[in-house]
Design a protein around this motif. Structure first.
Motif, PDB file in Angstrom:
ATOM      1  N   UNK A   1      41.938  39.336  43.677  1.00 14.58           N
ATOM      2  CA  UNK A   1      40.784  38.802  44.681  1.00 14.58           C
ATOM      3  C   UNK A   1      39.580  39.138  43.640  1.00 14.58           C
ATOM      4  N   UNK A   2      38.709  38.179  43.998  1.00 16.61           N
ATOM      5  CA  UNK A   2      37.231  38.528  43.070  1.00 16.61           C
ATOM      6  C   UNK A   2      36.200  39.323  44.193  1.00 16.61           C
ATOM      7  N   UNK A   3      35.912  40.468  43.523  1.00 19.47           N
ATOM      8  CA  UNK A   3      35.027  41.244  44.205  1.00 19.47           C
ATOM      9  C   UNK A   3      33.872  41.652  42.996  1.00 19.47           C
ATOM     10  N   UNK A   4      32.699  40.750  43.034  1.00 16.22           N
ATOM     11  CA  UNK A   4      31.859  40.830  42.037  1.00 16.22           C
ATOM     12  C   UNK A   4      31.247  42.120  41.603  1.00 16.22           C
TER      13      UNK A   4
ATOM     14  N   UNK B   1      41.901  29.927  46.543  1.00 13.76           N
ATOM     15  CA  UNK B   1      40.754  29.711  47.032  1.00 13.76           C
ATOM     16  C   UNK B   1      39.679  30.007  46.131  1.00 13.76           C
ATOM     17  N   UNK B   2      39.007  29.180  45.792  1.00 10.73           N
ATOM     18  CA  UNK B   2      38.026  29.268  44.304  1.00 10.73           C
ATOM     19  C   UNK B   2      36.898  30.307  44.809  1.00 10.73           C
ATOM     20  N   UNK B   3      36.671  31.298  43.904  1.00  8.85           N
ATOM     21  CA  UNK B   3      35.845  32.414  43.972  1.00  8.85           C
ATOM     22  C   UNK B   3      36.162  33.336  45.051  1.00  8.85           C
ATOM     23  N   UNK B   4      37.325  33.404  45.518  1.00  6.89           N
ATOM     24  CA  UNK B   4      37.680  34.269  46.697  1.00  6.89           C
ATOM     25  C   UNK B   4      39.110  34.859  45.969  1.00  6.89           C
TER      26      UNK B   4
ATOM     27  N   UNK C   1      42.074  49.436  50.135  1.00  8.99           N
ATOM     28  CA  UNK C   1      42.282  48.218  50.541  1.00  8.99           C
ATOM     29  C   UNK C   1      42.916  47.152  49.276  1.00  8.99           C
TER      30      UNK C   1
END
Lengths: 541, 307
Positions: A249-252, A215-218, A265
């Motif tokens: 995962x992406x967490x900016x 899932x792009x960006x996620x 988490x």
């Protein structure tokens, strides 16, 4: 939903109507969620389970020929494998290929593959897949970002199902080590049928993990490849991974990543906020990992298309004015980064602190002032320049210290900070202009081979910066010299030239995407040479 | 009414059109185009190849030509594909739009409930400690940046208390981002409600109502609250716009998978089609919502007639 009723009446089939309907559907809870159960402490490490790895950004593509970002190739490294591998010392060892041979004249390299390797879709991995990968990487119709790194390939021949031969127009010394890098990831020829979906929704390789979804960006979801066999990767586990699933995962936001790690988490994060490292060190549930030998190099480069930096004295003045060690002490915690004296960094073939030290510019403000005075600068006429840098970790703090050091010798540097993409474009732009205020920048590059110097400085150069026929000739020798001892000398010549002419002023290493933190329940996590996180040995306690 | 509606609709379309022009100009002003950024740290591509890729993407043409080509495709419902991954932009955005709307609408509800309640009490208890406490809180709320409030909520409710997850996109995770966005905007709504209520409470009809012997609760609900709400409802459209804008920052803090976060990534990559698609969708949603809310306003307040 009063609004929806209104919309149905007025603007049926409107975008908002559709969106609100979707909103209701999504609010009805068809959300998938991966939950991880954290076992009670004190239990021994078990097999299975999911590890969530949080990073600040996402991969651009899962197609190894479309992007060169670290965030992307760290994923290639999980899904695909390479013909050769780097061991823990950065030496090249067999991997998918059980042996390789370089012809005496250096124009042919032959690989013999291990038998019985299968792709994620069950098709066998053989010489045809290697040929497919290489042909695709150098195909001018498929604008591959790594084409140059493959070298001057003439043909790729399938000798038999287990043997493949690369023929080069001229000897190419950097090829063998390139075969151990994720950019040379072997992709299976069944990807051809995927068309545009390859690297976007599907990707077939032979690596430790197979792609489930992206899932792009996620998030990127990877499941273990049960058929994986370890040949040359520097891990202990000889078979499939112990974990069932790896979620990236992406967490900016850095603070959010750290909070996610603290609550359990996520189990692994990269780039925690550098100001909170003591909190991580002091938390018995967390562990800090600092990658070494990442191949990263931070350095100064100058816009030489106009005064004053077209004059070597101006470049040397900057180099003598700065005190790198002092700046590192201000900007970074102890043990996070090291002073780097070579244009290629520690862990890369040819790096030699002692050799480069002979040509380094020591902190010498008086010499800097003298050089500036020779050029006609002085108390009444300070040199006005712009110092550009990219955003990230403590880089800005670094250049602020440099700014004050430069001011002490009469160089007024205005700092401009931008994202790395803008900086890359801007440096090139500045080099192509002959007028305007003079600029120089703090840039970083990472590569696993001294060939990085060719990519940066051989005309036309990555940024159209400093170029000279002598430098080009020296750089070509580093490419065509196959013998290791002679190649080391060729690399030394290039480094000496770059330092003597103050073209490339090395500052420090690593400094980008190199600090990781895990929950202590994560056992066996390892960052291999050149900043490659590997999960083959990971178990959750 | 119908005439008014058509007028608003045309005005809205004009707004969206101007927005697309503005964003096209803006993204071309920023140094670095998508191809340059994609191939910046790859020496493998020759300048000729880069030019070829630009030509294929139509980036070598003048901006106005690129814009006309783009709009021509948009009018056929084609928002193009992303430059990096070749994915259809419309799909990427529509998958994420519900997430952003869910966040914006939930936050709007929180804003209205908290803001109106606080404003109403502050006005009713004018000059008491309740009033000054609430209004001090409002000043604080207005001054605190969104992302900081978000990080504070994470540190209190996730890390310390463990009540809510830190990040992700599902209903469990909606509370904190919606609170962040909702509370930040509740502050200004409470101030508006307060001044509008003070205005109403000093009107003659309030005195009349009380003189008639109506119960205080009835006086407040039937007369004061209803009239005081007119200005507040008028602000809803504007508030919703703030929510959509604020969502961009909040989505980033909480790793909420909405269109705002996609927009930020696309800006760093100069993925023109995605940025343009984002602005188009964003502006369309904002325009539609504000038209709907204006009609709602007219329906609430019978004194308003449109021409």
């Amino acid at each position: 939903m009063f609004w929806q009723f209104k919309l149905r009446k007025k603007t049926a089939r409107s975008l908002l109507g559709a969106a609100l309907t979707a909103l209701l559907v999504s609010a009805c809870g068809n959300n998938q969620q991966t939950t991880t159960t954290s076992p009670s402490p004190g239990t021994t490490a078990t097999e299975g389970g999911t590890l969530i790895w949080a990073r600040y950004g996402d991969a651009d593509s899962l197609d190894p020929h479309r992007t060169t970002t670290t965030l992307s190739w760290q994923i290639f490294d999980q899904i695909y494998d390479t013909l050769l591998a780097f061991d823990d010392n950065g030496e090249i060892v067999p991997n998918l290929a059980r042996e390789w041979q370089v012809s005496d004249d250096g124009t042919e390299v032959t690989f013999v593959l291990n038998e019985g390797i299968t792709c994620h879709d069950g098709t066998p991995f053989d010489a045809n897949d290697v040929k497919y990968t290489a042909d695709r990487a150098i195909d001018s119709q498929n604008p591959s970002v790594t084409r140059g790194a493959w070298g001057p390939i003439e043909t790729v021949d399938v000798v038999d199902p287990q043997t493949v031969r690369f023929r080069f127009q001229s000897p190419f010394a950097a090829f063998v080590s390139f075969m151990a890098d994720p950019f040379a990831s072997m992709i299976c020829d069944s990807n051809q049928e995927l068309g545009n979906q390859f690297g976007v929704s599907q990707a077939v390789g032979t690596g430790t993990w197979q792609l489930v979804s992206w899932t792009r960006g996620d998030e990127i979801v990877l499941d273990k490849n049960p058929d994986y066999v370890r040949y040359g990767r520097p891990v202990q586990n000889e078979g499939a991974a112990y974990l069932d699933r790896l979620v990236v995962r992406q967490i900016p936001e850095a603070q959010t990543r750290l909070a996610g790690l603290q609550t359990g988490e996520v189990q692994l994060i990269v780039n925690p906020p550098l100001d909170d490292l003591d909190a991580i060190r002091g938390d018995s549930n967390l562990e800090l990992h600092v990658a070494e030998n990442t191949g990263q190099n931070f350095f100064f480069e100058f816009t030489v298309s106009r005064p004053p930096f077209n004059d070597i004295r101006a470049r040397q003045a900057v180099a003598h004015a700065i005190d790198v060690d002092a700046a590192l002490r201000v900007a970074f915690d102890e043990g996070l980064v090291e002073r780097e004296r070579c244009p290629i960094s520690r862990g890369v073939f040819g790096n030699d602190q002692e050799f480069c030290g002979q040509y380094s510019y020591e902190h010498n403000p008086d010499r800097a002032r003298q050089l500036l005075a020779e050029m006609g600068y002085g108390a009444n006429r300070p040199m006005e320049v712009i110092l550009m840098t990219s955003t990230g970790d403590n880089r800005e703090r670094m250049v602020q210290v440099f700014q004050s050091q430069l001011a002490q010798v009469g160089i007024n540097a205005k700092i401009e900070t931008m994202d790395i993409g803008t900086l890359n474009a801007r440096v090139k732009q500045e080099n192509e202009r002959n007028t305007g205020i003079s600029t120089f920048d703090m840039m970083d590059w990472a590569w696993f081979d001294p060939d990085i110097l060719y990519q940066l400085w051989h005309s036309p150069g990555a940024y159209s910066g400093y170029q000279s026929p002598e430098l080009d000739a020296l750089l070509e020798r580093t490419r065509t010299t196959v013998d290791a001892t002679q190649r080391r000398e060729a690399v030394n010549d290039v480094m000496e030239y770059l330092l003597m002419n103050a073209v490339h002023i090395p500052l420090y290493t690593p400094g980008s995407l190199w600090v990781y933190a895990t929950r202590t329940q994560v056992q066996g996590f390892k960052i291999g040479p050149f900043n490659r996180p590997v999960f083959n040995d990971v178990r959750l306690q | 009414m119908t005439r008014y509606f058509i007028k608003r609709l045309l005005g809205g379309l004009f707004t969206i059109w101007i927005t697309t022009i503005a964003v096209t100009l803006l993204i071309h002003l920023v140094p670095g185009d998508p191809v340059q950024i994609m191939y910046a740290q790859s020496q493998s591509t020759t300048p000729e190849q880069i030019e070829q890729i630009r030509r294929n993407l139509g980036l070598d043409r003048p901006i106005y030509e690129q814009y006309i080509m783009y709009m021509g495709r948009v009018l056929q419902g084609d928002l193009g594909t992303t430059i990096r991954g070749n994915q259809p932009v419309l799909d990427l955005l529509l998958v994420r739009l519900p997430n952003t709307l869910l966040l914006a609408v939930t936050s709007l509800i929180i804003t209205m409930v908290v803001g109106v309640t606080a404003g109403f009490f502050a006005a009713y208890k004018r000059g008491t400690w309740i009033d000054s406490t609430l209004m001090t809180g409002a000043i604080l709320g207005i001054s605190v940046p969104n992302f900081w409030l978000g990080l504070m909520l994470i540190s209190i409710f996730s890390v310390r208390l463990g009540w809510f997850p830190v990040s992700g996109t599902n209903l469990n995770n909606l509370v904190l981002p919606a609170l962040t966005l909702g509370l930040a905007n509740a502050a200004s709504v409470s101030r508006l409600t307060r001044s509008s209520m003070l205005d109403v409470l000093s009107q003659d009809y309030m005195r009349t109502a009380r003189a008639k012997g109506l119960a205080e609760t009835l006086v407040l609900s039937r007369h004061a609250f209803r009239n005081g709400m007119i200005n507040v409802v008028n602000m809803l459209g504007l508030q919703f716009t703030y929510m959509m804008g604020g969502a961009i920052v909040v989505e980033n803090v909480f790793a909420w998978n909405g269109i705002g976060r996609l927009a930020i990534q696309s800006i760093f990559q100069r993925d023109y089609p995605t940025i343009q698609g984002f602005i188009l969708i964003f502006a369309t949603v904002v325009v539609i919502v504000s038209i709907v809310l204006d009609l709602l306003y007219a329906w609430i307040d019978p004194r308003i007639t449109y021409h």
